[in-house]
Design an enzyme around this catalytic site. Structure first.
Site, PDB file in Angstrom:
ATOM      1  N   SER A 154      10.028  -2.119  -0.016  1.00 58.64           N
ATOM      2  CA  SER A 154       9.998  -0.794   0.618  1.00 58.64           C
ATOM      3  C   SER A 154      10.747  -0.884   1.931  1.00 58.64           C
ATOM      4  O   SER A 154      10.356  -1.621   2.840  1.00 58.64           O
ATOM      5  CB  SER A 154       8.555  -0.361   0.900  1.00 58.64           C
ATOM      6  OG  SER A 154       8.574   0.656   1.893  1.00 58.64           O
TER       7      SER A 154
ATOM      8  N   MET B 221       7.705  10.521   4.249  1.00 60.46           N
ATOM      9  CA  MET B 221       6.475  11.014   4.891  1.00 60.46           C
ATOM     10  C   MET B 221       6.806  12.219   5.759  1.00 60.46           C
ATOM     11  O   MET B 221       7.802  12.201   6.488  1.00 60.46           O
ATOM     12  CB  MET B 221       5.873   9.925   5.776  1.00 60.46           C
ATOM     13  CG  MET B 221       5.624   8.628   5.056  1.00 60.46           C
ATOM     14  SD  MET B 221       5.037   7.382   6.208  1.00 60.46           S
ATOM     15  CE  MET B 221       4.869   5.981   5.082  1.00 60.46           C
TER      16      MET B 221
ATOM     17  N   MET C  28       5.416  11.349  -0.020  1.00 58.76           N
ATOM     18  CA  MET C  28       4.100  11.577   0.604  1.00 58.76           C
ATOM     19  C   MET C  28       4.233  12.842   1.438  1.00 58.76           C
ATOM     20  O   MET C  28       4.226  12.807   2.674  1.00 58.76           O
ATOM     21  CB  MET C  28       3.730  10.361   1.474  1.00 58.76           C
ATOM     22  CG  MET C  28       3.341   9.149   0.659  1.00 58.76           C
ATOM     23  SD  MET C  28       3.430   7.622   1.619  1.00 58.76           S
ATOM     24  CE  MET C  28       5.159   7.242   1.390  1.00 58.76           C
TER      25      MET C  28
ATOM     26  N   GLY D  53       3.201   1.333   7.121  1.00 61.16           N
ATOM     27  CA  GLY D  53       3.366   0.003   6.554  1.00 61.16           C
ATOM     28  C   GLY D  53       2.462  -0.968   7.293  1.00 61.16           C
ATOM     29  O   GLY D  53       1.861  -0.626   8.315  1.00 61.16           O
TER      30      GLY D  53
ATOM     31  N   ASP E 206       1.106  -0.257  -4.366  1.00 60.16           N
ATOM     32  CA  ASP E 206       1.842  -0.055  -3.107  1.00 60.16           C
ATOM     33  C   ASP E 206       0.896  -0.153  -1.917  1.00 60.16           C
ATOM     34  O   ASP E 206      -0.031   0.649  -1.791  1.00 60.16           O
ATOM     35  CB  ASP E 206       2.491   1.332  -3.173  1.00 60.16           C
ATOM     36  CG  ASP E 206       3.359   1.664  -1.966  1.00 60.16           C
ATOM     37  OD1 ASP E 206       3.586   0.787  -1.121  1.00 60.16           O
ATOM     38  OD2 ASP E 206       3.812   2.829  -1.890  1.00 60.16           O
TER      39      ASP E 206
ATOM     40  N   GLY F 102       6.570  -4.058   1.542  1.00 54.20           N
ATOM     41  CA  GLY F 102       7.331  -3.669   2.721  1.00 54.20           C
ATOM     42  C   GLY F 102       7.379  -4.788   3.739  1.00 54.20           C
ATOM     43  O   GLY F 102       8.335  -5.578   3.785  1.00 54.20           O
TER      44      GLY F 102
HETATM   45  C1  DX5 Z   1       2.549   3.305   2.717  1.00 58.38           C
HETATM   46  C2  DX5 Z   1       3.847   3.227   1.930  1.00 58.38           C
HETATM   47  C3  DX5 Z   1       4.168   1.845   1.479  1.00 58.38           C
HETATM   48  C4  DX5 Z   1       4.410   0.897   2.598  1.00 58.38           C
HETATM   49  C5  DX5 Z   1       4.118  -0.489   2.125  1.00 58.38           C
HETATM   50  O1  DX5 Z   1       2.294   4.601   3.071  1.00 58.38           O
HETATM   51  O2  DX5 Z   1       3.763   4.032   0.761  1.00 58.38           O
HETATM   52  O3  DX5 Z   1       5.242   1.826   0.553  1.00 58.38           O
HETATM   53  O4  DX5 Z   1       5.722   0.942   3.083  1.00 58.38           O
HETATM   54  O5  DX5 Z   1       4.226  -1.311   3.211  1.00 58.38           O
HETATM   55  P1  DX5 Z   1       3.442  -2.690   3.316  1.00 58.38           P
HETATM   56  O6  DX5 Z   1       3.913  -3.545   2.193  1.00 58.38           O
HETATM   57  O7  DX5 Z   1       3.841  -3.179   4.666  1.00 58.38           O
HETATM   58  O8  DX5 Z   1       1.964  -2.385   3.201  1.00 58.38           O
HETATM   59 ZN    ZN Z   2       5.312   3.804  -0.952  1.00 56.54          ZN
END
Ligand code: DX5
Ligand code: ZN
Length: 229
Positions: free
Chosen positions: A11, A40, A72, A148, A179, A201
């Protein structure tokens, strides 16, 4: 596009946007075929990330990659065309954001993209049953969406198992994606539970050596794939 499962999907939310091209290049050179884009809106989730312009940029940087766009946002129908035109291969929408989910899924397909449905941590997997025959992918959020770098919510594992069971029982073939908070410590368990697509991510982009981390994650995922229970 054909993929060898399980797939690791970085991500770019966690990437350094001042060197996005370079970091995505490191991913594709390390064999990454699938890139996850997090959109987002500051309404559906309490954070704003980026829009279809960045998806278009990613498409330019990685013309052959499979672009998985995770919306999102409130009122996703209004933006499906934009993201499809920007180069999305798959568009996922949240169960919680779509009062007319079936219509939204049809709309995504109409724009030539594969379709994904997403559930937040507090939403039961079985609520997806009526839509799964029309979906190419079911995404289990294993953190509350918006940021993230959060910790993985353990209860997500049972939802993955449940979706796998539903897929078998109803004789369907949607992909199962997870995710949030995916890393070296839990990737094996997630693959064993039946995850096909693993979004990562921070674990990828915050690593000192991105290609090395990709190889470590992929190695663990591959080893666990012979071991789905
Ligand atoms: C959260 C996102 C994820 C996020 C994952 O709202 O949908 O895709 O980027 O990030 P990590 O792997 O850092 O949790
Ligand atoms: Zn995501």
């Amino acid at each position: 596009m054909n993929f060898d499962l399980p797939v690791l999907a970085p991500s770019i939310l966690a990437a350094d946007f001042s060197k996005l091209g370079e970091e995505i290049g490191q991913c594709t050179q390390a064999g990454i075929q699938w890139i996850h884009c997090d959109i987002m809106d500051g309404h559906f989730v309490p954070n704003i990330s980026y829009g279809s312009g960045i998806v278009q940029t990613v498409r330019k940087i990685a013309p052959d990659a499979f672009l998985d766009v995770h919306l999102m946002i409130e009122n996703p129908d209004q933006y499906i065309e934009d993201f499809a035109d920007a180069g999305a291969d798959l568009i996922s929408v949240h169960y919680e954001a779509c009062p007319h989910l079936h219509r939204t899924i049809q709309n995504i397909r109409l724009h030539g993209c594969m379709t994904g449905v997403v559930i937040n941590p507090a939403t039961p997997a079985e609520l997806l049953k009526p839509i799964l025959p029309d979906a190419d992918l079911a995404l289990v959020m294993s953190v509350n969406p918006g940021f993230g770098g959060q910790s993985f919510i353990e209860g997500s594992i049972s939802k993955i198992r449940e979706l796998r069971q539903i897929r078998n029982d109803l004789n369907l073939n949607f992909l199962i994606e997870v995710d949030g908070g995916v890393g070296l410590n839990n990737i094996s368990q997630l693959v064993s539970a039946g995850t096909d697509i693993l979004v990562a991510g921070s674990s990828v982009f915050k690593a000192d050596d991105i290609p090395q981390r990709i190889n470590q994650l992929r190695k663990k995922a591959l080893a666990a794939s012979g071991n789905v229970v």
